[in-house]
Design an enzyme around this catalytic site. Structure first.
Site, PDB file in Angstrom:
ATOM      1  N   ASP A 150       0.861  -1.185   0.000  1.00 60.32           N
ATOM      2  CA  ASP A 150       0.000   0.000   0.000  1.00 60.32           C
ATOM      3  C   ASP A 150       0.893   1.230   0.000  1.00 60.32           C
ATOM      4  O   ASP A 150       1.662   1.450   0.932  1.00 60.32           O
ATOM      5  CB  ASP A 150      -0.901  -0.007   1.239  1.00 60.32           C
ATOM      6  CG  ASP A 150      -1.829   1.191   1.251  1.00 60.32           C
ATOM      7  OD1 ASP A 150      -2.793   1.192   0.470  1.00 60.32           O
ATOM      8  OD2 ASP A 150      -1.572   2.140   2.018  1.00 60.32           O
TER       9      ASP A 150
ATOM     10  N   GLU B 255      -1.795  -1.122  -5.875  1.00 62.53           N
ATOM     11  CA  GLU B 255      -3.022  -0.498  -6.322  1.00 62.53           C
ATOM     12  C   GLU B 255      -2.746   0.330  -7.559  1.00 62.53           C
ATOM     13  O   GLU B 255      -1.656   0.879  -7.699  1.00 62.53           O
ATOM     14  CB  GLU B 255      -3.489   0.456  -5.226  1.00 62.53           C
ATOM     15  CG  GLU B 255      -4.838   0.204  -4.712  1.00 62.53           C
ATOM     16  CD  GLU B 255      -5.081   1.137  -3.547  1.00 62.53           C
ATOM     17  OE1 GLU B 255      -6.211   1.560  -3.400  1.00 62.53           O
ATOM     18  OE2 GLU B 255      -4.134   1.456  -2.812  1.00 62.53           O
TER      19      GLU B 255
ATOM     20  N   ASP C 179      -3.229   1.474   6.816  1.00 60.48           N
ATOM     21  CA  ASP C 179      -2.492   1.105   5.612  1.00 60.48           C
ATOM     22  C   ASP C 179      -2.164  -0.385   5.589  1.00 60.48           C
ATOM     23  O   ASP C 179      -2.146  -1.011   4.540  1.00 60.48           O
ATOM     24  CB  ASP C 179      -1.210   1.934   5.512  1.00 60.48           C
ATOM     25  CG  ASP C 179      -1.514   3.413   5.376  1.00 60.48           C
ATOM     26  OD1 ASP C 179      -2.576   3.744   4.813  1.00 60.48           O
ATOM     27  OD2 ASP C 179      -0.711   4.241   5.843  1.00 60.48           O
TER      28      ASP C 179
END
Ligand SMILES: [Zn+2]
Length: 461
Positions: free
Chosen positions: A215, A308, A390
């Site tokens: 992340d 991501e 996170d």
């Protein structure tokens, strides 16, 4: 695996060599501008003839825009156009014309829709002030000399600022070949960059079966799903901001150049300006080094890395975040992970930017409708999970791939951003750092997204 890899080294040329390099970069510009003038004159001529009503087949023939024909024409006229041409390597002129041919092709493809992305403008004349100082050599003597020198046509032996032994060994072992060498002025120094065709041993990462979710964020640069210590955001630019401000102030107080009055900069201005530039290059170098270390270590260790798909271009439009985002270098991290995973035998999976990685509970799968950025700890009302925000997101990314792989065959290969299959309703839209506006305040329970959805949520890089 055949790969094309670049090796870049800083150079320490002598003053004489600097002058020769400058001359070569000027030659690149002259050839480019000459070719562009020919092309423009030809286009204007045909346009004028058309306006007189001359039929298409009787117009002045169109000039070929290929590199070869441009070079052929150049060789016919170079004695008149540039009687001094013999002072530079012919590669310099070839380089300028090749760049022009590329620029024209890019423009043509962009016009016809063959080239994707933003529209490419028609090439413009290069000025000494605006043009990047760079020249490429593709033929002639291009080699390394020991650990400390490179050899180029016309320029001869140039001392390097850093050891070149690694590339020298690779070339000595065979299997690697220098395709071209580009010398350019960048970051306050002359650099040489070799394009090398080489055979890379197909390696396996240290833990081929391991999956890690990464992340990326501004508070902490990277948080991992498997308990690996998070990487703090170094914020090099913020750290250097005071120093940069001071140096910039010193520059602005000195007698700088002015184009309107043709005022030449003072020696003090030049000195202050190069001090400021050096401080900026240092920020860039520190950032680059940190990102390389992070991505190399990840790619060497894990078989599967899940990140991501951050909408960096969109986020940068936010004025408050632009500087911090550029300083963090998310886009570069993703780019490096993509090629380094292929080098090390791993793979990079990119979760759709609509996948609610932050808002999903990594334990029971409930999805929150809202999770403001200031909330740093994820607390699940369903199962009572309490975890760093996170880390929770990183775990969701990792578990996404476990579900996908366990569910069915290989991941689908989707085009970038083509898949928006995770329903945005419950998810609450983009996972940007901009405030979310979720339509409803409902909490969806149960596994989310379903395996089929998560399959489409991932794309292989
Ligand atoms: Zn939960």
């Amino acid at each position: 695996m055949r790969v094309v890899q670049a090796y870049r080294f800083a150079l320490d040329p002598t003053p004489r060599q600097v002058a020769v390099l400058a001359s070569h970069c000027g030659a690149v510009r002259v050839a480019f501008n000459w070719g562009l003038a020919q092309v423009k004159a030809n286009l204007a001529q045909r346009e004028a003839e058309r306006s007189y009503g001359i039929p298409e087949d009787q117009l002045t023939p169109a000039l070929s825009w290929s590199m070869y024909s441009l070079r052929k024409r150049w060789n016919q006229v170079k004695d008149e156009v540039a009687p001094w041409w013999a002072g530079n390597s012919k590669e310099a002129y070839a380089c300028g014309l090749a760049r022009l041919a590329d620029a024209l092709a890019n423009w043509r493809d962009s016009q016809s829709g063959k080239r994707k992305g933003p529209k490419v403008g028609f090439p413009r004349f290069k000025t000494k002030r605006r043009a990047a100082r760079s020249v490429r050599f593709t033929t002639g003597t291009i080699r390394l000399d020991g650990n400390t020198h490179v050899v180029l046509p016309v320029l001869g032996r140039i001392r390097t600022h850093e050891p070149v032994g690694k590339l020298a060994r690779l070339l000595a072992e065979g299997g690697a070949r220098i395709a071209s060498a580009t010398v350019r002025w960048v970051e306050g120094r002359w650099h040489i960059s070799f394009t090398v065709h080489t055979e890379r041993a197909v390696a396996l990462p240290a833990r081929p079966d391991a999956v890690i979710g990464v992340d990326l964020g501004l508070k902490t640069l990277a948080v991992f799903s498997d308990g690996r210590p998070p990487v703090p955001n170094p914020r090099h630019l913020t750290t250097a901001a005071r120093k940069l401000r001071r140096l910039s102030r010193a520059v602005s107080r000195k007698h700088g150049p002015d184009r309107r009055t043709r005022q030449r900069p003072s020696q003090r201005w030049l000195r202050a300006n190069s001090a400021r530039n050096r401080a900026e290059y240092r920020v860039a170098a520190l950032r680059r080094d940190g990102i390389h270390q992070l991505t190399t270590s990840l790619a060497r260790t894990y078989g599967t890395i899940v990140v991501e798909d951050l909408n960096v271009a969109g986020m940068i439009r936010n004025r408050r975040l632009a500087r911090a985002l550029s300083d963090a270098g998310f886009g570069e991290i993703r780019r490096q992970l993509a090629y380094k995973t292929t080098w090390h035998g791993g793979r990079l999976l990119v979760a759709s930017r609509w996948f609610p990685s932050s808002k999903t509970c990594s334990s029971c799968g409930a999805v929150k409708a809202k999770l403001p950025l200031r909330v740093r700890t994820y607390v699940c009302e369903g199962c009572g999970l309490s975890m760093d925000r996170d880390e929770n997101a990183a775990r969701n990314l990792a578990s996404l791939v476990e579900r996908t792989v366990a569910g069915s065959g290989p991941e689908t290969r989707n085009g970038r951003g083509a898949d928006l299959k995770t329903p945005p309703g419950g998810a609450g839209g983009r996972e940007t750092s901009t405030p979310h506006r979720a339509p409803t305040a409902r909490i969806r329970r149960g596994p989310s997204p379903t395996p089929g959805e998560s399959l489409r949520t991932l794309e292989t890089q």
